[in-house]
Write a protein that holds these residues in place. Structure first.
Motif, PDB file in Angstrom:
ATOM      1  N   ALA A  63     -58.331  49.497  12.693  1.00 57.06           N
ATOM      2  CA  ALA A  63     -58.907  48.238  12.588  1.00 57.06           C
ATOM      3  C   ALA A  63     -57.662  47.028  12.705  1.00 57.06           C
ATOM      4  N   GLU A  64     -56.601  47.533  12.152  1.00 55.41           N
ATOM      5  CA  GLU A  64     -55.140  46.733  12.216  1.00 55.41           C
ATOM      6  C   GLU A  64     -54.768  46.327  13.607  1.00 55.41           C
ATOM      7  N   LEU A  65     -54.891  47.482  14.176  1.00 61.71           N
ATOM      8  CA  LEU A  65     -54.638  47.394  15.787  1.00 61.71           C
ATOM      9  C   LEU A  65     -55.448  46.424  16.504  1.00 61.71           C
ATOM     10  N   LEU A  66     -56.492  46.503  16.020  1.00 63.51           N
ATOM     11  CA  LEU A  66     -57.707  45.768  17.050  1.00 63.51           C
ATOM     12  C   LEU A  66     -57.654  44.035  16.410  1.00 63.51           C
ATOM     13  N   THR A  67     -57.325  43.845  15.092  1.00 58.96           N
ATOM     14  CA  THR A  67     -57.115  42.438  14.651  1.00 58.96           C
ATOM     15  C   THR A  67     -55.857  41.817  14.823  1.00 58.96           C
ATOM     16  N   THR A  68     -54.831  42.587  15.263  1.00 57.35           N
ATOM     17  CA  THR A  68     -53.550  42.246  15.243  1.00 57.35           C
ATOM     18  C   THR A  68     -53.196  41.898  17.012  1.00 57.35           C
TER      19      THR A  68
END
Length: 118
Positions: free
Chosen positions: A98-103
């Motif tokens: 999720a973090e990879l996608l949002t950053t």
């Protein structure tokens, strides 16, 4: 500026609102320029392992336990070994994705990373 993702299989591309990030309806795979996050999971044990690569190199998640049998995940039918201490809780794997996608493709935070051996 965040890298622009490219879609794995453009014929099935849709756009998710509100951030207009392209995704693949069939596989759900996103590819960010110069960034790769590979996740493996052992659902029965509730653990997984992460491999992150970018222009600075490749690193693996570092967990708190050592698996004496070693850790290997299947990727398109091929086994990929990861360090024996790379396993982290599945919740951390989900959070990293999720973090990879949002950053926009930056290396996820929240746990330690070990640089890959050359």
């Amino acid at each position: 500026m965040c890298p622009s993702p490219t879609v794995a299989h453009p014929p099935h591309t849709t756009t998710n609102k509100p951030n207009n990030t392209p995704t693949n309806r069939t596989t759900g795979l996103l590819h960010f320029t110069n960034t790769d996050l590979t996740a493996g999971a052992d659902a029965a044990r509730g653990v997984g392992a992460l491999r992150f690569s970018d222009e600075d190199g490749t690193s693996y998640s570092r967990g708190t336990a050592f698996n004496p049998r070693g850790v290997s995940h299947a990727y398109f039918g091929n086994g990929h070994d990861v360090p024996a201490d790379a396993e982290v809780p599945l919740a951390a794997v989900r959070q990293a994705i999720a973090e990879l996608l949002t950053t926009g493709g930056t290396r996820p935070t929240g746990f330690e990373w070990t640089e890959a051996e050359a």
